[in-house]
Design a protein around this motif. Structure first.
Motif, PDB file in Angstrom:
ATOM      1  N   SER A 117      64.064  50.473 103.826  1.00 14.48           N
ATOM      2  CA  SER A 117      63.541  49.886 102.588  1.00 14.48           C
ATOM      3  C   SER A 117      64.117  48.503 102.315  1.00 14.48           C
ATOM      4  N   ARG A 118      65.276  48.173 102.905  1.00 10.80           N
ATOM      5  CA  ARG A 118      65.892  46.869 102.634  1.00 10.80           C
ATOM      6  C   ARG A 118      65.503  45.833 103.677  1.00 10.80           C
ATOM      7  N   ARG A 119      64.646  46.189 104.643  1.00  6.34           N
ATOM      8  CA  ARG A 119      64.276  45.248 105.700  1.00  6.34           C
ATOM      9  C   ARG A 119      63.236  44.251 105.213  1.00  6.34           C
ATOM     10  N   ASP A 120      63.058  43.171 105.986  1.00  3.75           N
ATOM     11  CA  ASP A 120      62.266  42.042 105.480  1.00  3.75           C
ATOM     12  C   ASP A 120      60.794  42.349 105.306  1.00  3.75           C
ATOM     13  N   PHE A 121      60.145  42.923 106.350  1.00  4.78           N
ATOM     14  CA  PHE A 121      58.705  43.174 106.291  1.00  4.78           C
ATOM     15  C   PHE A 121      58.398  44.576 106.810  1.00  4.78           C
ATOM     16  N   ALA A 122      57.286  45.109 106.357  1.00  4.45           N
ATOM     17  CA  ALA A 122      56.939  46.487 106.728  1.00  4.45           C
ATOM     18  C   ALA A 122      56.816  46.652 108.235  1.00  4.45           C
TER      19      ALA A 122
END
Length: 468
Positions: A117-122
């Motif tokens: 959930s904290r990553r840049d893009f899906a």
């Protein structure tokens, strides 16, 4: 098929997954490594994530890894090499920036879902649990696979929160547009425009790394366009949007911004061994001096006198501020300074001396200067374009002929410093340098004349200048 793709990474990641499981910990392939498998772009560098803290990771990989490095351990990352595989294992985490700090605060997480959930893009928020069994256990809580199919960049949560946590993600979006040919979701683009000023908190080194990857991507025009339209370029590369000069109805001239992007594409088309960062940056920056030198002339003309000199100074200042290596700064700014030199060639009026000087001034950048000069022709007038190309073909032929005759790339005076001192009866000092320059200029003007004639000329020069 998909299972086979992930299994190709074994025994390295398969063994490692089993090893973590035996020690009671989770391990998953994550982020760009998963994305790239779906895109058919697998390499030897893999990213993994785990619930084990870094100290525990070190215990698990010791005795298994061929080598270990801990340079990123303060951010939760342990590096491992196993055979040809380079693995970075990072503890579940979340990170954010204090509004007044350039350094991220890292807090370890407790679950894979929280980490994703904290990553840049899906598209980068997917994971594959290890080891891979009879089927792939893909973890995709934010529909990254659907975004991948649509070639769309969308943040896992609200983009405002994502970009506030790490403003560099806005630049990363432009980089992925360039590298992968993706587009940005409307809500993501809106957040980028509204939060562009937030990028100021990020260090120059991190900004430079993203811009460099963008310019060396497969679709740099698209990435640069996104930077300009979002307002990010105004902060990180202000020279680029300033190329969109005002066009008044009486004083017409080329759209310098569009011309620049076209020159960049035409330079890229001439590359032979992959991306040439120096050539690409030179193409992007070659006309940045035009806004400062723009003058409206009588008769509806527009001039940009000495824009190459001003542009070289601006390029040097910008790339230095972005912390580029000194050799890159020097090479790019030199190409910007030289990019107009050819236009004095006309239809071949240069003497052999002028051709030699062109080669000497370009030095090791000569081949890049050839490409930049050819790329700089964007006229729609086919006759004019063909004439320019023929003229440059002629110049290159002359350079090749002179190189063959005189080993042009190795031009040196026919007398070295020691010989100059012996002939003139002087010791080391400024006079030797002046004599050396005189002999070099003579070599460029007259070609090879032999040491005897060079000695006579040197003695005559010394007498005329009161030396000896």
């Amino acid at each position: 098929m998909l299972t086979d793709l992930f299994r190709r990474m074994t025994p390295a990641v398969g063994e490692l997954g089993e090893r973590f499981a035996a020690h009671g910990h989770e391990l998953a392939l994550v982020g760009g490594s998963v994305r790239d498998v779906f895109l058919g772009r697998t390499g030897n560098d893999l990213d993994l994530t785990t619930d084990a803290p870094p100290e525990r990771v070190l215990e698990i990989v010791r005795g298994w890894a061929d080598s270990i490095w801990t340079i990123g351990i303060e951010f939760g990352t342990v590096g491992v090499r196993k055979g040809r595989w380079m693995l970075e294992i990072t503890t579940y985490r979340s990170e954010s920036y204090d509004p007044k700090s350039r350094k991220p605060d890292v807090v370890y997480g407790t679950s894979l879902h929280e980490d994703l959930s904290r990553r840049d893009f899906a598209v980068n928020a997917m994971a594959v649990r290890l080891p891979v069994g009879d089927s792939v256990d893909l973890v995709d809580p934010f529909d990254g696979l659907a975004d991948l199919a649509a070639k769309r960049l969308r943040t896992p949560g609200p983009p405002e929160r994502s970009f506030d946590d790490d403003p560099l993600r806005m630049l990363r979006a432009a980089r992925f547009v360039s590298q992968l040919g993706f587009t940005v979701a409307p809500e993501t683009f809106t957040a980028m425009k509204e939060m562009a000023e937030r990028i100021e908190i990020v260090s120059a080194e991190r900004i430079q790394a993203e811009l460099d990857k963008l310019i060396c991507g497969r679709h740099p025009r698209a990435g640069l366009t996104l930077l300009v339209e979002s307002g990010l370029a105004r902060i990180v590369l202000p020279e680029l949007p300033k190329l969109r000069l005002e066009i008044d109805e009486h004083h017409r001239h080329k759209d310098v911004y569009e011309h620049t992007l076209t020159v960049l594409e035409q330079a890229i088309a001439q590359e032979e061994n992959g991306p040439d960062r120096v050539l690409r940056w030179a193409a992007l920056m070659h006309d940045v001096g035009k806004p400062k030198t723009r003058r409206l002339e009588p008769g509806g003309r527009v001039s940009f006198h000495h824009h190459e000199v001003v542009g070289a100074q601006m390029t040097r200042k910008r790339l230095t501020a972005l912390k580029f290596p000194k050799d890159v700064v020097a090479d790019v700014s030199r190409l910007v300074e030289l990019h107009l030199r050819f236009h004095g060639y006309g239809t071949g009026e240069w003497t052999d001396s002028a051709v030699r000087r062109y080669v000497r001034d370009a030095g090791h950048l000569l081949e890049r200067l050839h490409k930049l000069t050819r790329a700089d022709c964007t006229t729609r007038n086919k006759r004019k374009a063909q004439a320019l190309q023929r003229a440059y073909d002629h110049l290159e032929e002359r350079i090749a002929r002179l190189a063959e005759e005189e080993e042009l790339a190795k031009i040196r005076p026919e007398l070295d410093g020691n010989e100059i001192q012996r002939i003139l009866g002087i010791g080391p000092g400024p006079t030797v340098g002046k004599a050396y320059k005189f002999l070099l200029d003579m070599r460029l003007d007259r070609g090879v004349i032999g040491k005897e004639a060079a000695t006579e000329a040197l003695l005559k020069w010394a007498e005329e200048n009161g030396i000896r």
